[in-house]
Design an enzyme around this catalytic site. Structure first.
Site, PDB file in Angstrom:
ATOM      1  N   ARG A 102       0.879  -1.176   0.000  1.00  0.00           N
ATOM      2  CA  ARG A 102       0.000   0.000   0.000  1.00  0.00           C
ATOM      3  C   ARG A 102       0.907   1.214   0.000  1.00  0.00           C
ATOM      4  NH1 ARG A 102      -5.527   1.587   3.133  1.00  0.00           N
ATOM      5  NH2 ARG A 102      -6.250   0.100   1.580  1.00  0.00           N
ATOM      6  N   HIS A 129      -6.983   0.983  -6.907  1.00  0.00           N
ATOM      7  CA  HIS A 129      -7.299   0.093  -5.781  1.00  0.00           C
ATOM      8  C   HIS A 129      -7.974  -1.150  -6.391  1.00  0.00           C
ATOM      9  CE1 HIS A 129      -7.773  -1.146  -1.768  1.00  0.00           C
ATOM     10  NE2 HIS A 129      -8.665  -0.297  -1.325  1.00  0.00           N
ATOM     11  N   GLN A 132     -10.258  -3.634  -4.414  1.00  0.00           N
ATOM     12  CA  GLN A 132     -11.531  -3.007  -4.034  1.00  0.00           C
ATOM     13  C   GLN A 132     -12.514  -3.105  -5.206  1.00  0.00           C
ATOM     14  OE1 GLN A 132     -12.303  -1.383  -0.889  1.00  0.00           O
ATOM     15  NE2 GLN A 132     -14.300  -1.762  -1.805  1.00  0.00           N
ATOM     16  N   ASP A 222     -17.085   7.651  -2.148  1.00  0.00           N
ATOM     17  CA  ASP A 222     -15.855   7.459  -1.365  1.00  0.00           C
ATOM     18  C   ASP A 222     -15.537   8.814  -0.740  1.00  0.00           C
ATOM     19  OD1 ASP A 222     -13.410   6.581  -0.347  1.00  0.00           O
ATOM     20  OD2 ASP A 222     -12.354   6.681  -2.274  1.00  0.00           O
ATOM     21  N   CYS A 262     -16.597   2.101  -0.336  1.00  0.00           N
ATOM     22  CA  CYS A 262     -15.455   1.221  -0.055  1.00  0.00           C
ATOM     23  C   CYS A 262     -15.091   1.230   1.429  1.00  0.00           C
ATOM     24  CB  CYS A 262     -14.257   1.641  -0.892  1.00  0.00           C
ATOM     25  SG  CYS A 262     -13.781   3.358  -0.630  1.00  0.00           S
ATOM     26  N   ARG A 290     -14.107  -8.067   0.447  1.00  0.00           N
ATOM     27  CA  ARG A 290     -12.666  -7.854   0.260  1.00  0.00           C
ATOM     28  C   ARG A 290     -11.905  -9.142   0.597  1.00  0.00           C
ATOM     29  NH1 ARG A 290     -10.270  -2.981   0.306  1.00  0.00           N
ATOM     30  NH2 ARG A 290      -8.518  -4.330  -0.242  1.00  0.00           N
TER      31      ARG A 290
HETATM   32  N1   CP Z   1     -11.528   0.008   1.612  1.00  0.00           N
HETATM   33  C1   CP Z   1     -10.291  -0.064   2.108  1.00  0.00           C
HETATM   34  O1   CP Z   1      -9.313  -0.275   1.397  1.00  0.00           O
HETATM   35  O2   CP Z   1     -10.222   0.125   3.456  1.00  0.00           O
HETATM   36  P1   CP Z   1      -8.883   0.257   4.314  1.00  0.00           P
HETATM   37  O3   CP Z   1      -8.254   1.575   3.939  1.00  0.00           O
HETATM   38  O4   CP Z   1      -9.327   0.204   5.735  1.00  0.00           O
HETATM   39  O5   CP Z   1      -7.981  -0.882   3.951  1.00  0.00           O
HETATM   40  N1  NVA Z   2      -9.793   6.997  -1.789  1.00  0.00           N
HETATM   41  C1  NVA Z   2      -9.513   6.548  -0.454  1.00  0.00           C
HETATM   42  C2  NVA Z   2      -9.805   5.090  -0.347  1.00  0.00           C
HETATM   43  C3  NVA Z   2      -9.562   4.472   0.991  1.00  0.00           C
HETATM   44  C4  NVA Z   2      -9.837   2.994   1.006  1.00  0.00           C
HETATM   45  C5  NVA Z   2      -8.061   6.830  -0.121  1.00  0.00           C
HETATM   46  O1  NVA Z   2      -7.193   6.625  -0.986  1.00  0.00           O
HETATM   47  O2  NVA Z   2      -7.785   7.267   0.993  1.00  0.00           O
END
Ligand code: CP
Ligand code: NVA
Length: 307
Positions: A102, A129, A132, A222, A262, A290
């Protein structure tokens, strides 16, 4: 050996196969029939940003399949400059069977994968992502039925989540309507990549949220400020104010339209409490999915790892 970096490195058929495998494994898991096909496999996760769903769902998925997981922050892994990214990747991939990253930059994930000797999965970057998106299509399939020709309306920022979702929708012949203000829509390069992948893709930009949702099978939103954009929170609150998913907007959509997010959600900003708790909200099924997608991704990647 394959990776899952943005979805553009897998085919539309592989997207559909992954969602089908996730649905199959979800059913197997619910009936106590899931096989531990990845015994002794080691998952290493390295994160530069916080996470609940991604971190836990990937680790749970690996445990269900018989393996185990190790988690490290970017600093612990030495990706903060202690040594080069390529050296970290070459060392970690000697220990791990699969790595989930990540990051902020997508390039970092691509560069890691370029030298990794095991499969690499994008657990969210500023650009994409992918896992997701796969879980979102599985959720929509469960709650809206056959996906072909359905319409998903995404309201708010055309961000990482929106991009991966749009790619997945195009792979399933789902119309993707982006309702976002000017400056927060998709760029032409991304739209061209989706068209090249799926020449019949329907990605429609409709900045008016009420018009956008009028024929929706699903509404999606989101956060307005993603991780790394915290300083823009106040500015974005004003820009996106008309895109809040509230009961008034839900009333402008067909009565059976589902609500997806999400998560994490900023209740009171992009979505109200009453929509989160509405009978049409499927956000917690979506979060659970997920894990089912994570299992499918590991199963597929690790079965092709020796190819
Ligand atoms: N939706 C998602 O990726 O959540 P987190 O940021 O908690 O992993
Ligand atoms: N768009 C958000 C998604 C989190 C799962 C971010 O990148 O913070």
């Amino acid at each position: 050996m394959r990776h899952l970096l943005s979805l553009f490195e897998i085919t539309p058929q592989e997207t559909r196969d992954l969602v089908a495998l996730a649905a199959q494994q979800k059913s197997d898991w619910q009936h106590g029939r899931l096989e531990t096909i990845l015994e002794n496999n080691v998952l290493v996760q390295i994160y530069s940003k916080p996470s609940l769903r991604t971190r836990v769902s990937f680790e749970a998925a690996m445990v269900h399949l018989g393996g185990s997981g190790i988690f490290m922050t970017e600093q612990e892994a030495g990706l903060d400059g202690r040594e080069s990214l390529a050296d970290v990747a070459r060392v970690v991939s000697r220990f791990a069977d699969v790595v989930v990253l990540r990051t902020y930059s997508q390039q970092m994930i691509d560069d890691f994968a370029a030298v990794s000797t095991c499969p690499v999965v994008n657990g969210l970057s500023d650009d994409y992502h992918p896992c997701q998106g796969l879980a979102d299509l599985l959720t929509m399939q469960e709650h809206c039925g056959d996906l072909d020709g359905k319409t998903l309306v995404y309201l708010g920022d055309g961000n990482n989540v929106a991009r991966s979702l749009a790619v997945c929708c195009s792979d399933f012949q789902v119309r993707f309507v982006l309702s976002a203000p000017a400056g927060y829509q998709f760029d032409q390069e991304f739209l061209d990549r989706v068209s090249a992948r799926n020449p019949n893709a329907q990605i429609i930009i409709e900045p008016d949220p009420k018009k956008a949702v009028s024929s929706a099978d699903a509404l999606y939103t989101d956060v307005w400020a993603s991780m790394g954009q915290e300083k823009e929170t106040q500015k974005r609150k004003k820009i996106f104010a008309n895109y809040q998913v509230n009961t008034e907007l839900l009333a402008a959509a067909p009565a059976e339209a589902k609500f997806l997010h999400c998560l994490p959600a900023k209740r009171g900003l992009e979505v109200t409490d009453d929509v989160m708790e509405h009978p049409n909200s499927v956000v917690f099924d979506q979060a659970e999915n997920r894990m089912h997608v994570a299992r499918a991704v590991f199963t597929w990647l690790l079965s092709t790892a020796k190819d």
